[in-house]
Design a protein around this motif. Structure first.
Motif, mmCIF file in Angstrom:
data_model
loop_
_atom_site.group_PDB
_atom_site.id
_atom_site.type_symbol
_atom_site.label_atom_id
_atom_site.label_comp_id
_atom_site.label_asym_id
_atom_site.label_seq_id
_atom_site.Cartn_x
_atom_site.Cartn_y
_atom_site.Cartn_z
ATOM 1 N N ASP A 230 0.857 -1.188 0.000
ATOM 2 C CA ASP A 230 0.000 0.000 0.000
ATOM 3 C C ASP A 230 0.893 1.238 0.000
ATOM 4 O OD1 ASP A 230 -2.270 1.516 -0.054
ATOM 5 O OD2 ASP A 230 -2.844 1.152 2.035
ATOM 6 N N VAL A 231 1.863 1.207 -0.911
ATOM 7 C CA VAL A 231 2.970 2.156 -0.886
ATOM 8 C C VAL A 231 2.529 3.586 -1.179
ATOM 9 C CG1 VAL A 231 5.179 2.717 -1.962
ATOM 10 C CG2 VAL A 231 4.616 0.332 -1.459
ATOM 11 N N GLN A 232 1.597 3.760 -2.092
ATOM 12 C CA GLN A 232 1.177 5.121 -2.420
ATOM 13 C C GLN A 232 0.541 5.811 -1.221
ATOM 14 O OE1 GLN A 232 1.976 6.594 -5.336
ATOM 15 N NE2 GLN A 232 2.960 4.701 -6.032
ATOM 16 N N ARG A 233 -0.301 5.083 -0.481
ATOM 17 C CA ARG A 233 -0.889 5.676 0.727
ATOM 18 C C ARG A 233 0.184 6.023 1.740
ATOM 19 N NH1 ARG A 233 -1.636 3.862 5.644
ATOM 20 N NH2 ARG A 233 -1.277 1.674 5.104
ATOM 21 N N LEU A 234 1.095 5.092 1.988
ATOM 22 C CA LEU A 234 2.147 5.341 2.961
ATOM 23 C C LEU A 234 3.005 6.540 2.563
ATOM 24 C CD1 LEU A 234 3.410 1.770 3.917
ATOM 25 C CD2 LEU A 234 2.263 3.414 5.406
ATOM 26 N N GLY A 235 3.335 6.639 1.269
ATOM 27 C CA GLY A 235 4.142 7.760 0.805
ATOM 28 C C GLY A 235 3.440 9.093 1.015
ATOM 29 N N ALA A 236 2.158 9.132 0.699
ATOM 30 C CA ALA A 236 1.387 10.367 0.916
ATOM 31 C C ALA A 236 1.343 10.715 2.398
ATOM 32 C CB ALA A 236 -0.024 10.204 0.364
ATOM 33 N N ASP A 237 1.192 9.695 3.255
ATOM 34 C CA ASP A 237 1.176 9.935 4.695
ATOM 35 C C ASP A 237 2.522 10.490 5.174
ATOM 36 O OD1 ASP A 237 -1.403 8.962 4.787
ATOM 37 O OD2 ASP A 237 -0.868 7.015 5.661
ATOM 38 N N LEU A 238 3.606 9.930 4.660
ATOM 39 C CA LEU A 238 4.929 10.397 5.066
ATOM 40 C C LEU A 238 5.145 11.856 4.677
ATOM 41 C CD1 LEU A 238 7.048 7.260 4.133
ATOM 42 C CD2 LEU A 238 6.757 8.187 6.441
ATOM 43 N N ILE A 239 4.766 12.211 3.457
ATOM 44 C CA ILE A 239 4.922 13.589 3.011
ATOM 45 C C ILE A 239 4.098 14.532 3.893
ATOM 46 C CG2 ILE A 239 4.378 15.187 1.127
ATOM 47 C CD1 ILE A 239 5.168 12.845 -0.792
ATOM 48 N N ALA A 240 2.864 14.132 4.212
ATOM 49 C CA ALA A 240 2.016 14.958 5.071
ATOM 50 C C ALA A 240 2.617 15.112 6.465
ATOM 51 C CB ALA A 240 0.613 14.348 5.163
ATOM 52 N N LEU A 241 3.220 14.042 6.986
ATOM 53 C CA LEU A 241 3.820 14.116 8.314
ATOM 54 C C LEU A 241 5.086 14.967 8.320
ATOM 55 C CD1 LEU A 241 3.256 10.523 9.714
ATOM 56 C CD2 LEU A 241 2.539 12.669 10.785
ATOM 57 N N VAL A 242 5.862 14.922 7.247
ATOM 58 C CA VAL A 242 7.014 15.822 7.147
ATOM 59 C C VAL A 242 6.530 17.263 7.227
ATOM 60 C CG1 VAL A 242 8.825 16.692 5.618
ATOM 61 C CG2 VAL A 242 8.497 14.228 5.869
ATOM 62 N N GLU A 243 5.490 17.577 6.484
ATOM 63 C CA GLU A 243 4.976 18.943 6.470
ATOM 64 C C GLU A 243 4.431 19.345 7.839
ATOM 65 O OE1 GLU A 243 2.253 18.599 3.241
ATOM 66 O OE2 GLU A 243 3.829 18.790 1.695
ATOM 67 N N ALA A 244 3.720 18.421 8.503
ATOM 68 C CA ALA A 244 3.133 18.735 9.807
ATOM 69 C C ALA A 244 4.207 18.940 10.871
ATOM 70 C CB ALA A 244 2.187 17.612 10.228
ATOM 71 N N THR A 245 5.238 18.115 10.855
ATOM 72 C CA THR A 245 6.275 18.240 11.890
ATOM 73 C C THR A 245 7.172 19.446 11.633
ATOM 74 O OG1 THR A 245 7.643 16.592 10.712
ATOM 75 C CG2 THR A 245 6.239 15.787 12.487
ATOM 76 N N VAL A 246 7.430 19.761 10.380
ATOM 77 C CA VAL A 246 8.188 20.969 10.064
ATOM 78 C C VAL A 246 7.415 22.206 10.521
ATOM 79 C CG1 VAL A 246 8.913 22.440 8.138
ATOM 80 C CG2 VAL A 246 9.621 20.041 8.216
ATOM 81 N N ALA A 247 6.109 22.211 10.286
ATOM 82 C CA ALA A 247 5.289 23.346 10.727
ATOM 83 C C ALA A 247 5.331 23.487 12.245
ATOM 84 C CB ALA A 247 3.852 23.165 10.245
ATOM 85 N N ALA A 248 5.278 22.367 12.960
ATOM 86 C CA ALA A 248 5.348 22.403 14.420
ATOM 87 C C ALA A 248 6.692 22.957 14.879
ATOM 88 C CB ALA A 248 5.120 21.006 14.987
ATOM 89 N N ALA A 249 7.755 22.519 14.227
ATOM 90 C CA ALA A 249 9.089 23.002 14.596
ATOM 91 C C ALA A 249 9.209 24.502 14.353
ATOM 92 C CB ALA A 249 10.147 22.246 13.807
#
Length: 316
Positions: A230-249
């Motif tokens: 289910d690689v496409q879903r996981l990849g989209a999730d990873l990109i979203a989490l990078v963006e969310a954690t960068v915003a938090a930082a």
């Protein structure tokens, strides 16, 4: 157990079970390792060869996704046991395999001498004549099976992912995040990015993840831990989490208690995502299982913020 594509997942024994994997690819009686764990892992890798009925002489390649010690600390010791093998590594990582003194010094400074010795042992250099620096697009031939090396920065600037067209899979090291099997649910795997120090780069990480997705892979083999689909879903999730954690930082930059509050923020983000994924008792399970990863991810985000403010980048 070897799967239908000749791939064996090996638990390297680092830290805890099902935490750190190396892979053995078998093709027509020849073999390649992808990553190798630490010095403590070498007996497990050799045992995997024995279990497949393969001699030490049958191994042609040791391919390192990058030279962080949980992936590459045992490379020198393993190469001593594999007389025909060539070590393949990113050009930026090659000098550290030939002379691992800087790797040892850096890790000792972080962990202390006693813990470094306990976890990693003495790093063994690899003779320069047995090291191949693989740039982007380098193809490693395993008995006619092409293994394509792709430059995939974001976690580290010396990071490779390996595309195996036979299985339509990537061996992704740390660029496709962490996905521990304890968090699997009926919805599949759960993953978070690894933004650990010192070379995290959010833009590069997103680009690397998209590059992996661009091959429409059937699976990705991550070091932490195992094969995910289910690689496409996981990849989209990873990109979203990078963006969310960068915003938090970014929101916490300049805060006098930045590190502690960033750890809290990352924990909240991961718990929320795990709850959405259906992870049972995520409020307890996420901090319990991801404590070390959260700490390292927070450190990496802070190093990146500080580097961005200085307008510099780590070129090593």
């Amino acid at each position: 157990m070897r799967d239908s594509h000749g791939i064996v997942t090996i638990d390297t024994g680092y830290q805890r079970p099902n935490f750190c994997a190396a892979y053995l690819i078998v093709e027509r009686g020849r073999a390649a390792f992808v990553d190798c764990g630490t010095n403590r892992s070498v007996p497990r890798l050799l045992a995997a060869l024995d279990a497949q009925g393969l001699s030490r002489e049958a191994v042609d390649w040791l391919i390192l996704t990058h030279v962080h010690l949980d992936h590459a600390g045992g490379a020198g010791s393993l190469m001593r046991a594999l007389p025909n093998a060539t070590l393949v590594v990113h050009p930026r990582g090659a000098p550290h395999m030939i002379d691992p003194a800087k790797l040892a010094a850096g890790a000792t400074a972080v962990y202390g001498e006693a813990e470094f010795e306990n976890s990693y042992g003495t790093l063994v250099p690899v003779p320069e004549s047995r090291v191949t620096a693989a740039g982007d697009g380098r193809v490693v031939d395993l008995a006619g099976r092409p293994l394509l090396c792709a430059d995939t920065p974001g976690h580290a600037r010396h990071h490779l992912a390996v595309w195996d067209a036979r299985s339509r899979s990537w061996f992704a090291g740390d660029i496709f995040g962490l996905s521990y099997r304890e968090f699997d649910t009926a919805r599949g795997a759960f993953a978070i990015p690894t933004t650990s120090p010192v070379q995290f780069d959010p833009e590069a990480m997103r680009a690397s993840v998209r590059r992996l997705l661009g091959e429409a892979p059937e699976a990705v083999y991550v070091t932490h831990y195992g094969r995910v689909t289910d690689v496409q879903r996981l990849g989209a999730d990873l990109i979203a989490l990078v963006e969310a954690t960068v915003a938090a930082a970014r929101r916490l930059d300049g805060d006098g208690q930045r590190h502690a509050r960033l750890v809290e923020a990352l924990t909240r983000i991961y718990v929320e995502r795990a709850q959405r994924h259906g992870v049972s008792d995520a409020q307890r399970a996420v901090p319990a299982l991801l404590a070390m990863d959260i700490e390292l991810n927070a450190q990496g985000l802070e190093v990146w913020l500080d580097r961005e403010e200085r307008g510099t980048r780590n070129e090593e």
